[in-house]
Enzyme design. Structure first.
Site, mmCIF file in Angstrom:
data_model
loop_
_atom_site.group_PDB
_atom_site.id
_atom_site.type_symbol
_atom_site.label_atom_id
_atom_site.label_comp_id
_atom_site.label_asym_id
_atom_site.label_seq_id
_atom_site.Cartn_x
_atom_site.Cartn_y
_atom_site.Cartn_z
ATOM 1 N N ASP A 11 0.821 -1.195 0.000
ATOM 2 C CA ASP A 11 0.000 0.000 0.000
ATOM 3 C C ASP A 11 0.867 1.264 0.000
ATOM 4 O O ASP A 11 0.555 2.231 0.680
ATOM 5 C CB ASP A 11 -0.899 -0.039 1.264
ATOM 6 N N CYS A 49 -17.960 7.582 0.070
ATOM 7 C CA CYS A 49 -17.546 6.486 0.955
ATOM 8 C C CYS A 49 -17.010 7.024 2.291
ATOM 9 O O CYS A 49 -16.104 7.861 2.317
ATOM 10 C CB CYS A 49 -16.492 5.631 0.239
ATOM 11 N N CYS A 60 -20.565 -9.201 4.792
ATOM 12 C CA CYS A 60 -20.206 -10.169 3.746
ATOM 13 C C CYS A 60 -20.192 -11.592 4.317
ATOM 14 O O CYS A 60 -19.486 -11.875 5.290
ATOM 15 C CB CYS A 60 -18.836 -9.824 3.168
ATOM 16 N N CYS A 64 -25.458 -12.309 -4.567
ATOM 17 C CA CYS A 64 -25.478 -11.548 -3.302
ATOM 18 C C CYS A 64 -25.286 -10.052 -3.574
ATOM 19 O O CYS A 64 -24.526 -9.653 -4.466
ATOM 20 C CB CYS A 64 -24.349 -12.069 -2.406
ATOM 21 N N CYS A 119 -14.622 2.650 7.750
ATOM 22 C CA CYS A 119 -15.957 2.043 7.782
ATOM 23 C C CYS A 119 -15.789 0.592 7.350
ATOM 24 O O CYS A 119 -15.139 0.309 6.342
ATOM 25 C CB CYS A 119 -16.873 2.795 6.810
ATOM 26 N N CYS A 155 -23.452 -6.180 0.526
ATOM 27 C CA CYS A 155 -22.578 -5.019 0.764
ATOM 28 C C CYS A 155 -23.170 -3.760 0.130
ATOM 29 O O CYS A 155 -23.119 -2.672 0.714
ATOM 30 C CB CYS A 155 -21.169 -5.288 0.235
ATOM 31 N N CYS A 201 -19.200 -14.184 -5.555
ATOM 32 C CA CYS A 201 -20.233 -13.308 -4.965
ATOM 33 C C CYS A 201 -21.629 -13.803 -5.361
ATOM 34 O O CYS A 201 -22.596 -13.576 -4.630
ATOM 35 C CB CYS A 201 -20.064 -11.867 -5.443
ATOM 36 N N CYS A 203 -24.554 -0.379 2.605
ATOM 37 C CA CYS A 203 -23.691 0.814 2.622
ATOM 38 C C CYS A 203 -24.484 2.049 3.089
ATOM 39 O O CYS A 203 -25.469 2.430 2.454
ATOM 40 C CB CYS A 203 -23.085 1.051 1.240
HETATM 41 S S1 SF4 Z 1 -21.400 -9.022 0.555
HETATM 42 FE FE1 SF4 Z 1 -19.559 -10.169 -0.035
HETATM 43 S S2 SF4 Z 1 -20.323 -11.910 -1.239
HETATM 44 FE FE2 SF4 Z 1 -21.975 -10.410 -1.100
HETATM 45 S S3 SF4 Z 1 -21.739 -9.194 -2.981
HETATM 46 FE FE3 SF4 Z 1 -20.654 -8.124 -1.361
HETATM 47 S S4 SF4 Z 1 -18.555 -8.821 -1.530
HETATM 48 FE FE4 SF4 Z 1 -19.815 -10.276 -2.681
HETATM 49 S S1 SF4 Z 2 -16.572 1.402 3.428
HETATM 50 FE FE1 SF4 Z 2 -17.506 2.816 1.954
HETATM 51 S S2 SF4 Z 2 -18.463 1.477 0.476
HETATM 52 FE FE2 SF4 Z 2 -18.108 0.208 2.292
HETATM 53 S S3 SF4 Z 2 -19.994 0.378 3.480
HETATM 54 FE FE3 SF4 Z 2 -18.606 1.940 4.218
HETATM 55 S S4 SF4 Z 2 -19.194 3.766 3.093
HETATM 56 FE FE4 SF4 Z 2 -20.016 2.024 1.976
#
Ligand code: SF4
Ligand code: SF4
Length: 320
Positions: free
Chosen positions: A141, A221, A255, A198, A248, A201, A195, A205
């Site tokens: 990173d 975000c 997930c 699904c 966050c 996520c 995925c 958000c």
């Molecule tokens: S929650 Fe995990 S498995 Fe579901 S769509 Fe998002 S990244 Fe993919």
């Molecule tokens: S990290 Fe960003 S994209 Fe993920 S849930 Fe939080 S606000 Fe949403």
């Protein structure tokens, strides 16, 4: 550089062994063709989803052409380093306590950059003792490196719809490190996508920042807004931020693959200063000197006292 006296399959076995001894959980090898990732990146930049992270534009094509970043690179050794721990108070529990601050799990303990870098160098030096002419550069990173795309090609997981890397045996709470090298190690198989249908996520958000699968608009975000963004955070996001004061984890928290999260092999990432459940008023009482002292060696220090206070003020304002 190819040395006919070296058995690269056997060398890879040794690399796997050494990596485990050093603390890495998984190793994969990728080639340097990142053309697929390059078009995704161009598309993301063209939409302005990088917000004011101008560094994403810099370095020209170096990010997607590894040999331009480090000359003679033909392979990348990609490594996974787990950072979570079952003893940490669950993030979802902290989200329901408005007196407490929610901090992204990766940032509760020691800053990972130096630690992982050091471990990558230890591994690279071991390889150097085996292969004459081995040339390398390590990253974590820290430079224009397409970490997730490389790791995906190296078989360490797939990029989920939240745009983090996901591993079917380890979820997504891990750091990545890379060793760019000039030796023809055998290339790993790319991980397949799991995925399915699904959308957990995307649905969870708080700011609807995942505008489409694999497309996170950084301007919305909370991770970006609380860490990278300088200056005031737009009012429209304040309420949705709740008590999230640094990063966050919501999209990772929901997930399903994170039931397979692996514990870190080191204690470095365990929470300091009760960062898994810190009291907001107590944090707010820190002056700059105390902030610097209490965040020494922590990634939180990188955002500086002003951004820290800004985030705290929003969380306190959100208390009922
Ligand atoms: S929650 Fe995990 S498995 Fe579901 S769509 Fe998002 S990244 Fe993919
Ligand atoms: S990290 Fe960003 S994209 Fe993920 S849930 Fe939080 S606000 Fe949403």
């Amino acid at each position: 550089m190819s040395d006919s006296s070296v058995d690269y399959d056997k060398l890879l076995d040794k690399i796997n062994l050494w990596a485990q001894e050093i603390g890495f959980s998984q190793v994969g090898i990728s080639d340097i063709d990142l053309s697929e990732a390059e078009s995704h990146l161009q598309n993301w930049l063209a939409k302005g989803f990088h917000a004011d992270m101008d560094f994403m534009h810099k370095h020209g094509s170096m990010r997607t052409h590894p040999a331009e970043l480090h000359e003679n690179t033909i392979r990348i050794i990609s490594l996974r380093f787990d950072y979570s721990n079952k003893t940490i108070i669950p993030y979802e529990d902290v989200l329901t306590q408005p007196d407490k601050g929610a901090i992204s799990r990766y940032a509760m303990g020691r800053d990972y950059h130096k630690l992982i870098r050091k471990k990558l160098k230890v591994l690279a030096e071991k390889i150097k003792l085996e292969v004459k002419g081995f040339n390398y550069r390590v990253f974590t990173d820290s430079a224009p490196v397409m970490e997730k795309a490389i790791a995906e090609k190296a078989g360490l997981g797939w990029i989920g719809k939240h745009s983090n890397l996901l591993n079917s045996k380890a979820g997504s709470y891990f750091f990545l490190g890379e060793i760019y090298t000039n030796i023809p190690l055998p290339i790993s198989n790319k991980a397949s996508f799991h995925c399915g249908s699904c959308t957990k996520c995307i649905d969870v958000c708080p700011t609807k920042a995942i505008v489409a699968p694999f497309q996170v608009d950084a301007r919305k975000c909370i991770s970006y807004l609380t860490i990278e963004h300088k200056g005031a955070i737009p009012q429209e996001f304040h309420q949705a931020m709740g008590n999230r004061i640094y990063g966050c984890d919501d999209c990772q928290m929901v997930c399903p693959w994170n039931k397979f999260t692996q514990d870190a092999k080191v204690s470095d990432f365990l929470p300091r200063n009760q960062f898994d459940e810190p009291d907001l008023e107590e944090l707010m009482s820190w002056d700059k000197e105390k902030f610097l002292k209490n965040t020494e060696g922590s990634p939180i220090r990188r955002i500086g006292f002003e951004s820290w206070q800004r985030n705290l003020q929003i969380a306190i304002k959100n208390k009922p």
